[in-house]
Design a protein around this motif. Structure first.
Motif, mmCIF file in Angstrom:
data_model
loop_
_atom_site.group_PDB
_atom_site.id
_atom_site.type_symbol
_atom_site.label_atom_id
_atom_site.label_comp_id
_atom_site.label_asym_id
_atom_site.label_seq_id
_atom_site.Cartn_x
_atom_site.Cartn_y
_atom_site.Cartn_z
ATOM 1 N N TRP A 142 0.814 -1.222 0.000
ATOM 2 C CA TRP A 142 0.000 0.000 0.000
ATOM 3 C C TRP A 142 0.842 1.264 0.000
ATOM 4 C CZ3 TRP A 142 -4.520 -0.827 -1.805
ATOM 5 C CH2 TRP A 142 -5.200 -2.011 -1.546
ATOM 6 N N GLU A 143 2.180 1.127 0.110
ATOM 7 C CA GLU A 143 3.076 2.275 -0.032
ATOM 8 C C GLU A 143 3.297 2.602 -1.509
ATOM 9 O OE1 GLU A 143 4.594 4.047 2.547
ATOM 10 O OE2 GLU A 143 3.313 2.914 3.903
ATOM 11 N N LYS A 144 3.044 1.617 -2.390
ATOM 12 C CA LYS A 144 3.289 1.786 -3.820
ATOM 13 C C LYS A 144 2.011 1.797 -4.652
ATOM 14 C CE LYS A 144 7.829 -0.327 -3.577
ATOM 15 N NZ LYS A 144 8.694 -1.411 -4.019
ATOM 16 N N ILE A 145 0.992 1.083 -4.189
ATOM 17 C CA ILE A 145 -0.265 0.963 -4.930
ATOM 18 C C ILE A 145 -1.403 1.477 -4.069
ATOM 19 C CG2 ILE A 145 -1.890 -0.661 -5.971
ATOM 20 C CD1 ILE A 145 0.499 -2.505 -6.514
ATOM 21 N N GLY A 146 -2.288 2.236 -4.679
ATOM 22 C CA GLY A 146 -3.438 2.748 -3.957
ATOM 23 C C GLY A 146 -4.708 2.594 -4.773
ATOM 24 N N ILE A 147 -5.803 2.885 -4.139
ATOM 25 C CA ILE A 147 -7.099 2.940 -4.792
ATOM 26 C C ILE A 147 -7.661 4.321 -4.474
ATOM 27 C CG2 ILE A 147 -9.417 1.966 -4.932
ATOM 28 C CD1 ILE A 147 -8.207 -0.674 -3.885
ATOM 29 N N VAL A 148 -7.992 5.075 -5.508
ATOM 30 C CA VAL A 148 -8.463 6.438 -5.298
ATOM 31 C C VAL A 148 -9.892 6.595 -5.815
ATOM 32 C CG1 VAL A 148 -6.164 7.472 -5.329
ATOM 33 C CG2 VAL A 148 -7.418 7.248 -7.454
ATOM 34 N N VAL A 149 -10.639 7.477 -5.175
ATOM 35 C CA VAL A 149 -11.992 7.825 -5.614
ATOM 36 C C VAL A 149 -11.858 8.883 -6.701
ATOM 37 C CG1 VAL A 149 -14.214 8.777 -4.923
ATOM 38 C CG2 VAL A 149 -12.893 7.412 -3.291
ATOM 39 N N VAL A 150 -12.433 8.618 -7.876
ATOM 40 C CA VAL A 150 -12.379 9.606 -8.952
ATOM 41 C C VAL A 150 -13.751 10.211 -9.252
ATOM 42 C CG1 VAL A 150 -10.309 8.653 -10.025
ATOM 43 C CG2 VAL A 150 -12.561 7.865 -10.788
ATOM 44 N N HIS A 151 -14.800 9.562 -8.770
ATOM 45 C CA HIS A 151 -16.148 10.106 -8.966
ATOM 46 C C HIS A 151 -17.058 9.549 -7.881
ATOM 47 C CE1 HIS A 151 -19.602 11.714 -11.117
ATOM 48 N NE2 HIS A 151 -20.217 10.588 -10.855
ATOM 49 N N ILE A 152 -17.945 10.398 -7.400
ATOM 50 C CA ILE A 152 -18.919 9.933 -6.406
ATOM 51 C C ILE A 152 -20.217 10.711 -6.571
ATOM 52 C CG2 ILE A 152 -18.251 11.492 -4.530
ATOM 53 C CD1 ILE A 152 -18.528 9.010 -2.656
ATOM 54 N N GLU A 153 -21.324 9.997 -6.470
ATOM 55 C CA GLU A 153 -22.657 10.591 -6.459
ATOM 56 C C GLU A 153 -23.343 10.110 -5.188
ATOM 57 O OE1 GLU A 153 -25.072 9.667 -9.907
ATOM 58 O OE2 GLU A 153 -23.268 9.560 -11.145
ATOM 59 N N ALA A 154 -24.020 10.996 -4.514
ATOM 60 C CA ALA A 154 -24.727 10.597 -3.303
ATOM 61 C C ALA A 154 -26.083 11.290 -3.259
ATOM 62 C CB ALA A 154 -23.923 10.957 -2.063
ATOM 63 N N ASP A 155 -27.124 10.496 -3.091
ATOM 64 C CA ASP A 155 -28.471 11.018 -2.926
ATOM 65 C C ASP A 155 -28.930 10.704 -1.511
ATOM 66 O OD1 ASP A 155 -28.870 11.974 -5.590
ATOM 67 O OD2 ASP A 155 -29.148 9.896 -6.235
ATOM 68 N N PHE A 156 -29.079 11.748 -0.714
ATOM 69 C CA PHE A 156 -29.549 11.577 0.652
ATOM 70 C C PHE A 156 -31.067 11.620 0.632
ATOM 71 C CE2 PHE A 156 -25.227 12.960 0.987
ATOM 72 C CZ PHE A 156 -24.723 12.206 2.035
ATOM 73 N N VAL A 157 -31.684 10.488 0.966
ATOM 74 C CA VAL A 157 -33.141 10.382 0.863
ATOM 75 C C VAL A 157 -33.847 10.538 2.207
ATOM 76 C CG1 VAL A 157 -33.085 9.061 -1.272
ATOM 77 C CG2 VAL A 157 -33.003 7.844 0.890
ATOM 78 N N ARG A 158 -33.113 10.413 3.289
ATOM 79 C CA ARG A 158 -33.649 10.608 4.645
ATOM 80 C C ARG A 158 -32.557 11.244 5.504
ATOM 81 N NH1 ARG A 158 -37.769 9.407 2.503
ATOM 82 N NH2 ARG A 158 -39.116 7.625 2.841
#
Length: 97
Positions: A3-19
């Motif tokens: 994990w010092e060399k390889i990562g996972i990154v968020v490139v897009h996110i959608e969130a609908d808060f319904v409550r």
């Protein structure tokens, strides 16, 4: 995985808060992989109240594997793809038309 060399990154996110979500709520996030590409995978998620099973939020995210040394995206390995498909108990490489 190093994990010092390889990562996972968020490139897009959608969130609908319904409550509304209150600090006193007992919540959990349910997550599933919905699609796998060559360098990315898509997640569908929902936040639920664990006592009432009421859905509080619905999300879609795109995650990319990332080479932390080169500062660029990188292909998902065959081992990662196989592990994700095995965990999800389905072939995620098939694309729907």
């Amino acid at each position: 995985v190093d994990w010092e060399k390889i990562g996972i990154v968020v490139v897009h996110i959608e969130a609908d808060f319904v409550r509304q979500i209150f600090a006193s709520d007992h919540i959990a996030v349910q997550t599933a992989v919905s699609k796998i590409g060559t360098k990315s995978f898509h997640l569908i998620q929902r936040v639920i109240d664990t006592e009432t099973n009421e859905i509080k939020c619905v999300c879609k995210s795109v995650m990319v594997t990332f080479d932390l040394e080169k500062h660029e995206s990188m292909p998902l390995t065959k081992e990662w793809i196989e592990a994700i498909c095995k965990y999800e108990e389905r072939d995620l490489l098939r694309t729907e038309k």
